[in-house]
Structures are given as C-alpha cells and as structure tokens.
Design an enzyme around this catalytic site. Sequence first.
Site: not given
Length: 255
Positions: A15-16, A60, A64, A76, A85, A105, A130, A233
């Site tokens: 997608f990215s 990804t 991560k 932070e 990510n 995320d 995860g 998502g």
Amino acid sequence: MISLGLIGYPLGHSFSARYFNEKFAREGISGHYDLYPIRSINVLPSLLAQHPELSGLNVTIPYKEQILSLLDEISEDAQKIGAVNVVRIRRREDGMPCLTGYNSDTTGFSDSLAPLLKPDIKSALVLGTGGASKAVSYSLRGFGIEVTFVSRNPEQQDINVIGYEDLTEEVISKNLLIVNTTPLGMYPKTEVAPDIPYQFITGKHICYDLVYNPELTLFMKKSAEHGATVKNGLEMLYRQAEKAWEIWNRDKLNS
C-alpha cells in the site's frame, strides 16, 4: 528529490509504495518511495550506507520492535508503546545517519476507531502480540478501555494475555471490542481467520481487522453474520500514512 521507503520481510503488495508515489505525482513533488525487503534488521546500517539519499522509512513486520536497538532517538509515544513504524533519517555533519523512531499506527487506529465507540465498551480483546498490537493497546488505553491480549502461545508472554482456548462465552460477552492485529486472512491467504468462537459474537460487538486486503476479511464476514459492526484497516492505513508524511516533513511544515 525526496527518497522514502519501506523495510520489512517479506514485502509483497505494498500500500505504502503506491500511496506515496501517487502522492508525489499528484502534488507535483519530486520524490520516490521504494521497497527494501531485508532478511535481517541488522543489515539496516549497510542499506542506509548504500542509499544515503533516504530521508524516511516505514517499518513493517517483523521489525517494528527489533528496530528499537538501532535507533538514535525514540519519540515518547513510541518508547511507551515499544514499537516503531516510522523512522526519520537525518544526516550528521560527518555524513552518518541519525535515526529517530515514531509510531503513527496509534494515530491511524485511534482516529478511525473513535466514531464507532460506545459508552458500554469498557474492555477489548486484542488478537496477536506483535508490534501492531502494542500500538493498538496503547490507543485503547487512551480511551480508557481495558485490554486483554490473545495469543497462540500465552505462556511465552509477559503481558496480560490469554490463549484462544480461553475465549469462553463469558469472555466474549465481556469484551465488546475485538481487534485482529494478526495477518490472518490477508491476501492471498484470504480463506483463514482468527480461531475465535464467533457464535458468541452479538450485535453489541465491534470487530476491527487491521488487515485491509481484502476489504472484507473472513474475520469480518463471520463477525458480521452474528450482527457485529465490522471495520477493516484501510482508513487506519491512510491516516497513519499521512501522519508519517507529517513526521518526515516536520521541518518544512513548521518553516
């Protein structure tokens, strides 16, 4: 020329890459976004040496969490989450890279979930343990929602976690939000879904799947058959991508 990329393994349909390359073209920006499927996070320094033009990376599965030890700075929020990510890359005077890690995320998930939440949702089940699950749980706690993780190997975890065999009718009834953070059901293996007792799902439940391809996963379909509100998502993906863009271009946006 802006140079961005994605690290992970394996990297198939991305997608990215499509999203950011289309963004460059649409906005008339000189830039490119490339895929870097690396078999070990330890090759990241050599990758950065080979591509000194890189100014930002997405991270990804499965890196991560693994990438944390290679970063010079961590925001932070990302520090509290324990997963990154987005990496912003700056170069020191000697040419060596300075890596700062962030987590977009959380923004993507929180913003996309908020319109669905109802006052009676006090606790949630997060399927998977995860890096994505950490961002999701951080977001849920921000809403004041109690989180229980569900894992295939609960005995190997040091967090509040139960096994899939522990998902009784009572547990499902108590947790009106169920979030799948595993890759189960992702294309091309669309015929699989998390092994939960779907017969206990009701119209009061929200079942959110971080998987976005296909748009209707088997997890969503089986949940919807019992009346649940379902969401994939995709919106989260768009929102986290825009947050990543903001992080990479922070200096320009503030100038």
